[in-house]
Design an enzyme around this catalytic site. Structure first.
Site, PDB file in Angstrom:
ATOM      1  N   ASP A  38       0.852  -1.191   0.000  1.00 36.91           N
ATOM      2  CA  ASP A  38       0.000   0.000   0.000  1.00 36.91           C
ATOM      3  C   ASP A  38       0.889   1.244   0.000  1.00 36.91           C
ATOM      4  O   ASP A  38       1.730   1.400   0.872  1.00 36.91           O
ATOM      5  CB  ASP A  38      -0.922  -0.008   1.223  1.00 36.91           C
ATOM      6  CG  ASP A  38      -2.127   0.887   1.027  1.00 36.91           C
ATOM      7  OD1 ASP A  38      -1.931   2.070   0.669  1.00 36.91           O
ATOM      8  OD2 ASP A  38      -3.260   0.416   1.217  1.00 36.91           O
ATOM      9  N   SER A  82      -7.085   4.205  -1.285  1.00 40.88           N
ATOM     10  CA  SER A  82      -6.882   2.752  -1.187  1.00 40.88           C
ATOM     11  C   SER A  82      -8.169   1.972  -1.443  1.00 40.88           C
ATOM     12  O   SER A  82      -8.111   0.817  -1.869  1.00 40.88           O
ATOM     13  CB  SER A  82      -6.337   2.381   0.194  1.00 40.88           C
ATOM     14  OG  SER A  82      -5.022   2.840   0.312  1.00 40.88           O
ATOM     15  N   THR A 142      -8.100  -1.744   1.998  1.00 42.50           N
ATOM     16  CA  THR A 142      -7.570  -2.751   1.052  1.00 42.50           C
ATOM     17  C   THR A 142      -8.098  -4.159   1.335  1.00 42.50           C
ATOM     18  O   THR A 142      -8.692  -4.782   0.452  1.00 42.50           O
ATOM     19  CB  THR A 142      -6.022  -2.716   1.021  1.00 42.50           C
ATOM     20  OG1 THR A 142      -5.615  -1.382   0.745  1.00 42.50           O
ATOM     21  CG2 THR A 142      -5.463  -3.660  -0.019  1.00 42.50           C
ATOM     22  N   GLU A 266      -1.386  -7.874   2.124  1.00 43.52           N
ATOM     23  CA  GLU A 266      -1.154  -6.430   2.061  1.00 43.52           C
ATOM     24  C   GLU A 266      -0.068  -6.001   3.037  1.00 43.52           C
ATOM     25  O   GLU A 266      -0.173  -6.244   4.245  1.00 43.52           O
ATOM     26  CB  GLU A 266      -2.436  -5.647   2.390  1.00 43.52           C
ATOM     27  CG  GLU A 266      -2.227  -4.166   2.133  1.00 43.52           C
ATOM     28  CD  GLU A 266      -3.157  -3.229   2.907  1.00 43.52           C
ATOM     29  OE1 GLU A 266      -3.272  -2.078   2.493  1.00 43.52           O
ATOM     30  OE2 GLU A 266      -3.732  -3.633   3.925  1.00 43.52           O
ATOM     31  N   ASP A 271       2.220   2.613   3.411  1.00 44.52           N
ATOM     32  CA  ASP A 271       1.380   3.800   3.188  1.00 44.52           C
ATOM     33  C   ASP A 271       1.322   4.678   4.443  1.00 44.52           C
ATOM     34  O   ASP A 271       1.515   5.886   4.379  1.00 44.52           O
ATOM     35  CB  ASP A 271      -0.025   3.327   2.797  1.00 44.52           C
ATOM     36  CG  ASP A 271      -1.017   4.466   2.646  1.00 44.52           C
ATOM     37  OD1 ASP A 271      -0.832   5.288   1.735  1.00 44.52           O
ATOM     38  OD2 ASP A 271      -1.972   4.531   3.439  1.00 44.52           O
ATOM     39  N   HIS A 275       2.554   8.494   4.833  1.00 41.67           N
ATOM     40  CA  HIS A 275       1.644   9.608   5.160  1.00 41.67           C
ATOM     41  C   HIS A 275       2.229  10.524   6.225  1.00 41.67           C
ATOM     42  O   HIS A 275       1.930  11.710   6.263  1.00 41.67           O
ATOM     43  CB  HIS A 275       0.301   9.060   5.666  1.00 41.67           C
ATOM     44  CG  HIS A 275      -0.673   8.750   4.571  1.00 41.67           C
ATOM     45  ND1 HIS A 275      -1.208   9.718   3.754  1.00 41.67           N
ATOM     46  CD2 HIS A 275      -1.218   7.577   4.162  1.00 41.67           C
ATOM     47  CE1 HIS A 275      -2.031   9.163   2.892  1.00 41.67           C
ATOM     48  NE2 HIS A 275      -2.049   7.851   3.111  1.00 41.67           N
ATOM     49  N   ASP A 312      -1.413  -0.110  -4.732  1.00 44.42           N
ATOM     50  CA  ASP A 312      -2.673   0.553  -5.092  1.00 44.42           C
ATOM     51  C   ASP A 312      -2.418   1.971  -5.596  1.00 44.42           C
ATOM     52  O   ASP A 312      -3.152   2.504  -6.408  1.00 44.42           O
ATOM     53  CB  ASP A 312      -3.654   0.552  -3.910  1.00 44.42           C
ATOM     54  CG  ASP A 312      -3.007   0.960  -2.597  1.00 44.42           C
ATOM     55  OD1 ASP A 312      -1.781   1.226  -2.555  1.00 44.42           O
ATOM     56  OD2 ASP A 312      -3.733   1.024  -1.584  1.00 44.42           O
ATOM     57  N   HIS A 313      -1.311   2.583  -5.084  1.00 44.30           N
ATOM     58  CA  HIS A 313      -0.913   3.950  -5.475  1.00 44.30           C
ATOM     59  C   HIS A 313       0.411   4.230  -4.785  1.00 44.30           C
ATOM     60  O   HIS A 313       0.835   3.458  -3.923  1.00 44.30           O
ATOM     61  CB  HIS A 313      -1.959   4.980  -4.996  1.00 44.30           C
ATOM     62  CG  HIS A 313      -2.271   4.834  -3.541  1.00 44.30           C
ATOM     63  ND1 HIS A 313      -1.404   5.266  -2.540  1.00 44.30           N
ATOM     64  CD2 HIS A 313      -3.306   4.238  -2.898  1.00 44.30           C
ATOM     65  CE1 HIS A 313      -1.925   4.962  -1.375  1.00 44.30           C
ATOM     66  NE2 HIS A 313      -3.071   4.324  -1.549  1.00 44.30           N
TER      67      HIS A 313
HETATM   68 ZN    ZN Z   1      -2.961   6.183   2.092  1.00 37.54          ZN
END
Ligand code: ZN
Length: 424
Positions: A38, A82, A142, A266, A271, A275, A312-313
């Protein structure tokens, strides 16, 4: 005559290969494992490698045979969240940011969002077992997209309830809080204790990874929730279990099914660390994700198990800057600064972020996702289908096909057609 025969044979083989191209029947994998990092862009991967051992270090993920790129935009936004990202990976359909395996109502003639068929449903319909592993809450966006359907990802209490009706055989992750009422230390607004309800339905509920070792099969579905919220960060030494350990247990249990399995893994906290611009936390999560990939390669047969890695990104616009000898970007030293190459030039941090609360260009409370394309890597039967550029939706469709399966629900097919029309 011979020439004619060659043409007709050529036409037959062209026809056959088109047919095969559509159904991918030529290569049928027994098992499929989808790894999702993620927020894992290429820079997260490279920094993880430098942190693990420097420029010359080789990661397990380098054993993937084929690579490609995924275009991650959602149905309503050039940058996905997500939820929409995982809806694409689970159901082969683009939807709006926040959707948990539901269609975009704007793409429906009655403007009502519909439930989507997922890879978990397809795998189950062909007699396979389904496993979901995450380092986040199991109710987080997710993993949720692989067993639940809600209009908004924040409805985590509702997502927890849907575990009761789902067809998943094994969950390992965090997130007890949305299964328990407030008086039991949970976050549910109602009085329900979903864990008790799971147990009374004949499921097994566990709160640590060690107890999972006592089980030799998945005759009864097992819900292993290792933490109240997310599983702790590895770099802080607070992880209730390593992702690698979770993956080993899951492969051991899921492999008992002679019909095969589908497993989602995952690495969810790449992620979260991105962040908050915590580069060392992020890189430690990347190393852990890579360790789990290595275990999967060792524990599964590459003739029957398709393994796919994607994200996912990307999160926060990570950059690895400047110049210097290899030694300054190896291990923890990557947290330091570049070499100045001009008397007027200042040294700069090797790692910076575009957005977020730390060393970032644009200060934000929580860093933003970015719209950059993310990597895809694949190994095993049909892995060649994952090379090139593709929409994130194709990853689900191609995993299904490599398992000899097709999405057939009209809801999925309608949204797939809608996207194809937009692209014309
Ligand atoms: Zn995120």
């Amino acid at each position: 005559m011979r020439y004619k025969m060659m043409i007709s044979l050529g036409l037959i083989s062209l026809f056959t290969s088109c047919q095969l191209g559509r159904s991918h029947k030529a290569v049928v994998a027994k098992n499929a494992i989808l790894f999702v990092g993620d927020g894992m862009g290429i820079a997260q991967m490279t920094s993880g490698r430098l942190y693990a051992g420097g420029s010359f270090h080789q990661m397990n993920y380098e054993q993937f045979k084929y690579t490609g790129f995924s275009k991650t935009y959602s149905s309503d936004n050039y940058t996905t969240d997500s939820a929409a990202g995982a809806t694409a990976l689970a159901a082969g359909v683009k939807s709006y940011n926040g959707a948990i395996s539901m269609t975009d109502p704007k793409w429906e003639s009655d403007h009502k969002s519909k439930k989507l068929q997922t890879l978990s449903d397809l795998a189950k319909s062909s007699g396979k077992s389904v496993g979901i592993i995450t380092t986040t809450r199991i109710t987080h966006a997710t993993p949720a997209c692989f067993y639940a359907h809600v209009l908004n990802r924040n409805s985590e209490s509702e997502i927890a309830e849907q575990v009761l009706k789902s067809n998943v055989d094994l969950w390992i992750g965090g997130g007890r809080e949305f299964f328990l009422p407030k008086k039991r230390g949970g976050k549910r607004p109602d009085e329900r204790n979903i864990l008790d309800e799971m147990t009374s339905k004949g499921n097994v509920v566990l709160d640590n990874i060690k107890d999972l070792k006592k089980y030799g099969n998945l005759d009864k579905p097992i819900l292993a929730l290792l933490a109240d919220s997310h599983v702790g960060y590895y770099q802080e030494g607070k992880a209730e279990s390593s992702l690698d350990q979770m993956v080993k247990e899951a492969v051991r249990l899921l492999s008992k099914n002679p019909n095969g399995f589908f497993l989602l893994v995952e690495g969810g906290r790449v992620d979260h660390a991105s962040h908050i611009n915590q580069e060392e936390k992020m890189m430690a999560e990347m190393v852990e994700l890579d360790k789990a990939i290595g275990s999967v390669f060792r524990l599964t047969d590459s003739d029957e198990t398709l393994v796919v890695l994607t994200a996912d990104h990307e999160t926060a616009g990570l950059a690895i800057n400047g110049y210097g000898p290899h030694s300054i970007a190896k291990g923890k030293r990557i947290l330091g600064k570049t070499i100045a190459r001009h008397p007027k030039e200042k040294t700069r941090p090797i790692i910076t972020w575009s957005t977020g609360p730390g060393r970032s260009l644009y200060e934000m409370h929580s860093a933003a996702h970015t719209a950059v394309d993310v990597p895809i890597a694949a190994k095993g039967p049909g892995a060649e289908n994952f090379s090139g550029w593709m929409d994130n939706t194709e990853i689900a469709i191609r995993i299904a096909r490599n398992l000899g399966l097709e999405f057939v629900e009209s809801t999925n097919l309608r949204s797939m057609r809608y996207l194809n029309n937009l692209k014309k």
